[in-house]
Design a protein around this motif. Structure first.
Motif, PDB file in Angstrom:
ATOM      1  N   PHE A   1      51.432  39.630  38.169  1.00  0.00           N
ATOM      2  CA  PHE A   1      50.624  39.316  37.387  1.00  0.00           C
ATOM      3  C   PHE A   1      49.142  39.475  37.711  1.00  0.00           C
ATOM      4  O   PHE A   1      48.309  39.668  36.771  1.00  0.00           O
ATOM      5  CB  PHE A   1      50.629  37.475  36.812  1.00  0.00           C
ATOM      6  CG  PHE A   1      49.690  36.978  36.197  1.00  0.00           C
ATOM      7  CD1 PHE A   1      49.652  37.178  34.826  1.00  0.00           C
ATOM      8  CD2 PHE A   1      48.533  36.464  36.841  1.00  0.00           C
ATOM      9  CE1 PHE A   1      48.467  36.627  33.974  1.00  0.00           C
ATOM     10  CE2 PHE A   1      47.379  35.931  36.054  1.00  0.00           C
ATOM     11  CZ  PHE A   1      47.557  35.994  34.498  1.00  0.00           C
ATOM     12  N   LYS A   2      48.923  39.234  38.936  1.00  0.00           N
ATOM     13  CA  LYS A   2      47.313  39.576  39.390  1.00  0.00           C
ATOM     14  C   LYS A   2      47.159  40.901  39.200  1.00  0.00           C
ATOM     15  O   LYS A   2      46.007  41.493  39.024  1.00  0.00           O
ATOM     16  CB  LYS A   2      47.297  38.957  40.936  1.00  0.00           C
ATOM     17  CG  LYS A   2      46.932  37.413  40.926  1.00  0.00           C
ATOM     18  CD  LYS A   2      46.965  36.945  42.522  1.00  0.00           C
ATOM     19  CE  LYS A   2      47.112  35.301  42.104  1.00  0.00           C
ATOM     20  NZ  LYS A   2      47.177  35.030  43.745  1.00  0.00           N
ATOM     21  N   SER A   3      48.111  41.845  39.486  1.00  0.00           N
ATOM     22  CA  SER A   3      48.291  43.269  39.516  1.00  0.00           C
ATOM     23  C   SER A   3      47.708  43.801  38.052  1.00  0.00           C
ATOM     24  O   SER A   3      46.638  44.189  37.844  1.00  0.00           O
ATOM     25  CB  SER A   3      49.169  44.012  39.860  1.00  0.00           C
ATOM     26  OG  SER A   3      49.116  45.321  39.948  1.00  0.00           O
ATOM     27  N   ILE A   4      48.536  43.153  37.210  1.00  0.00           N
ATOM     28  CA  ILE A   4      48.229  43.399  35.622  1.00  0.00           C
ATOM     29  C   ILE A   4      46.824  42.954  35.205  1.00  0.00           C
ATOM     30  O   ILE A   4      46.136  43.644  34.813  1.00  0.00           O
ATOM     31  CB  ILE A   4      49.242  42.693  34.692  1.00  0.00           C
ATOM     32  CG1 ILE A   4      50.617  43.490  34.959  1.00  0.00           C
ATOM     33  CG2 ILE A   4      48.793  43.056  33.480  1.00  0.00           C
ATOM     34  CD1 ILE A   4      51.791  42.536  34.401  1.00  0.00           C
ATOM     35  N   TYR A   5      46.372  42.035  35.830  1.00  0.00           N
ATOM     36  CA  TYR A   5      45.205  41.140  35.345  1.00  0.00           C
ATOM     37  C   TYR A   5      43.970  42.085  35.904  1.00  0.00           C
ATOM     38  O   TYR A   5      43.165  42.323  35.324  1.00  0.00           O
ATOM     39  CB  TYR A   5      45.020  39.776  35.684  1.00  0.00           C
ATOM     40  CG  TYR A   5      43.584  39.101  35.711  1.00  0.00           C
ATOM     41  CD1 TYR A   5      43.387  38.733  34.391  1.00  0.00           C
ATOM     42  CD2 TYR A   5      42.798  38.961  36.434  1.00  0.00           C
ATOM     43  CE1 TYR A   5      42.208  38.123  34.106  1.00  0.00           C
ATOM     44  CE2 TYR A   5      41.455  38.416  36.120  1.00  0.00           C
ATOM     45  CZ  TYR A   5      41.126  38.112  35.248  1.00  0.00           C
ATOM     46  OH  TYR A   5      40.349  37.582  34.838  1.00  0.00           O
ATOM     47  N   SER A   6      44.290  42.539  37.180  1.00  0.00           N
ATOM     48  CA  SER A   6      43.023  43.224  37.990  1.00  0.00           C
ATOM     49  C   SER A   6      43.158  44.813  36.956  1.00  0.00           C
ATOM     50  O   SER A   6      41.748  45.371  36.847  1.00  0.00           O
ATOM     51  CB  SER A   6      43.438  43.538  39.321  1.00  0.00           C
ATOM     52  OG  SER A   6      44.410  44.388  39.591  1.00  0.00           O
ATOM     53  N   LEU A   7      44.057  45.167  36.679  1.00  0.00           N
ATOM     54  CA  LEU A   7      44.010  46.704  36.034  1.00  0.00           C
ATOM     55  C   LEU A   7      43.422  46.326  34.481  1.00  0.00           C
ATOM     56  O   LEU A   7      42.583  47.248  34.023  1.00  0.00           O
ATOM     57  CB  LEU A   7      45.562  47.230  35.738  1.00  0.00           C
ATOM     58  CG  LEU A   7      45.336  48.585  35.287  1.00  0.00           C
ATOM     59  CD1 LEU A   7      44.418  49.509  35.869  1.00  0.00           C
ATOM     60  CD2 LEU A   7      46.653  49.243  34.976  1.00  0.00           C
ATOM     61  N   ILE A   8      43.665  45.210  33.781  1.00  0.00           N
ATOM     62  CA  ILE A   8      43.157  44.809  32.485  1.00  0.00           C
ATOM     63  C   ILE A   8      41.495  44.661  32.688  1.00  0.00           C
ATOM     64  O   ILE A   8      40.773  45.146  31.968  1.00  0.00           O
ATOM     65  CB  ILE A   8      43.842  43.766  31.860  1.00  0.00           C
ATOM     66  CG1 ILE A   8      45.162  43.998  31.274  1.00  0.00           C
ATOM     67  CG2 ILE A   8      42.789  43.399  30.607  1.00  0.00           C
ATOM     68  CD1 ILE A   8      46.082  42.959  31.051  1.00  0.00           C
ATOM     69  N   LYS A   9      41.169  44.020  33.813  1.00  0.00           N
ATOM     70  CA  LYS A   9      39.844  43.670  33.993  1.00  0.00           C
ATOM     71  C   LYS A   9      39.088  44.764  34.429  1.00  0.00           C
ATOM     72  O   LYS A   9      37.833  45.170  33.977  1.00  0.00           O
ATOM     73  CB  LYS A   9      39.787  42.756  35.176  1.00  0.00           C
ATOM     74  CG  LYS A   9      38.370  41.962  35.294  1.00  0.00           C
ATOM     75  CD  LYS A   9      38.486  41.242  36.644  1.00  0.00           C
ATOM     76  CE  LYS A   9      37.077  40.624  36.829  1.00  0.00           C
ATOM     77  NZ  LYS A   9      37.216  39.541  37.888  1.00  0.00           N
ATOM     78  N   MET A  10      39.675  45.748  34.849  1.00  0.00           N
ATOM     79  CA  MET A  10      38.902  47.226  35.267  1.00  0.00           C
ATOM     80  C   MET A  10      39.391  48.259  34.785  1.00  0.00           C
ATOM     81  O   MET A  10      39.559  49.336  35.055  1.00  0.00           O
ATOM     82  CB  MET A  10      39.082  47.160  36.903  1.00  0.00           C
ATOM     83  CG  MET A  10      38.706  46.077  37.636  1.00  0.00           C
ATOM     84  SD  MET A  10      38.836  46.335  39.424  1.00  0.00           S
ATOM     85  CE  MET A  10      37.717  47.550  39.754  1.00  0.00           C
ATOM     86  N   CYS A  11      40.080  47.942  33.347  1.00  0.00           N
ATOM     87  CA  CYS A  11      40.552  49.244  32.762  1.00  0.00           C
ATOM     88  C   CYS A  11      39.712  50.452  32.345  1.00  0.00           C
ATOM     89  O   CYS A  11      39.774  51.470  32.616  1.00  0.00           O
ATOM     90  CB  CYS A  11      41.179  48.664  31.479  1.00  0.00           C
ATOM     91  SG  CYS A  11      42.001  49.937  30.643  1.00  0.00           S
ATOM     92  N   GLY A  12      38.484  49.921  32.058  1.00  0.00           N
ATOM     93  CA  GLY A  12      37.418  51.079  31.826  1.00  0.00           C
ATOM     94  C   GLY A  12      37.131  51.916  32.759  1.00  0.00           C
ATOM     95  O   GLY A  12      37.057  53.197  32.990  1.00  0.00           O
TER      96      GLY A  12
END
Length: 187
Positions: free
Chosen positions: A150-161
């Protein structure tokens, strides 16, 4: 100091800390009836692990493998059997590995993320305050904790740009075809 001595010292220190916490909370060590650990050998080894140290002081204490840890491992294994889930996490790990492969790329990611945060603050899209909008890195998922997925997905979403910008730079500027191809696949 050899590895065995270091391990024994760590285990003894853990025991002392646990006994301190128990006594500090007025709990009698003799009332311990169960121990539950994951598969860490320094915790459960029958002869010289923490389990053995507790059994010396509390002969009625029994060891149970941590069921929450077993559930985590079962959840990961089951998720890997679903093709779409497996592919999703393989791609997630691949993106994180590409972007975080070097200090230069990681610094580039951090700089892009800091600029993104600053821009969003300037236009009033995000609030400022203590412990908000911190620049962090991408987190790799681990097999022993589903929360890390979950944290991995969240970090990628948060830093997507910022991640997309790094991938674009790799696709355009790197020296090898494989680096450009790997990054370009995800743009």
């Amino acid at each position: 100091m050899d590895k065995v001595h270091v391990k024994d010292t760590i285990v003894a220190t853990l025991k002392e800390e646990i006994f301190f916490v128990l006594s500090h909370n007025n709990l009698d060590v003799q009332n311990i009836r169960g121990q539950g650990y994951d598969d860490a050998s320094n915790m459960r080894v029958e002869w010289n692990g923490l389990q053995a140290l507790f059994i010396n002081d509390c002969p009625y204490t029994y060891y149970v493998h941590c069921l929450a840890h077993q559930l985590q491992l079962a959840l990961i294994a089951a998720a890997k059997e679903i093709s779409d889930v497996h592919t999703f996490f393989q791609n997630l790990i691949f993106i994180i590995n590409i972007v975080s492969a070097s200090c230069k790329r990681n610094d580039e990611l951090q700089a892009f993320q800091a600029a993104t945060i600053q821009h969003l603050v300037n236009i009033g899209e995000i609030e400022t305050g203590k412990r908000v909008n911190q620049v962090c890195g991408l987190q790799r998922p681990g097999d022993s904790r589903w929360s890390s997925h979950f944290k991995s997905i969240y970090s990628l979403i948060k830093m997507c740009g910022a991640t997309c910008l790094v991938l674009k730079n790799i696709a355009l500027d790197r020296f090898t075809y494989s680096q450009r191809g790997d990054a370009g696949f995800f743009i």
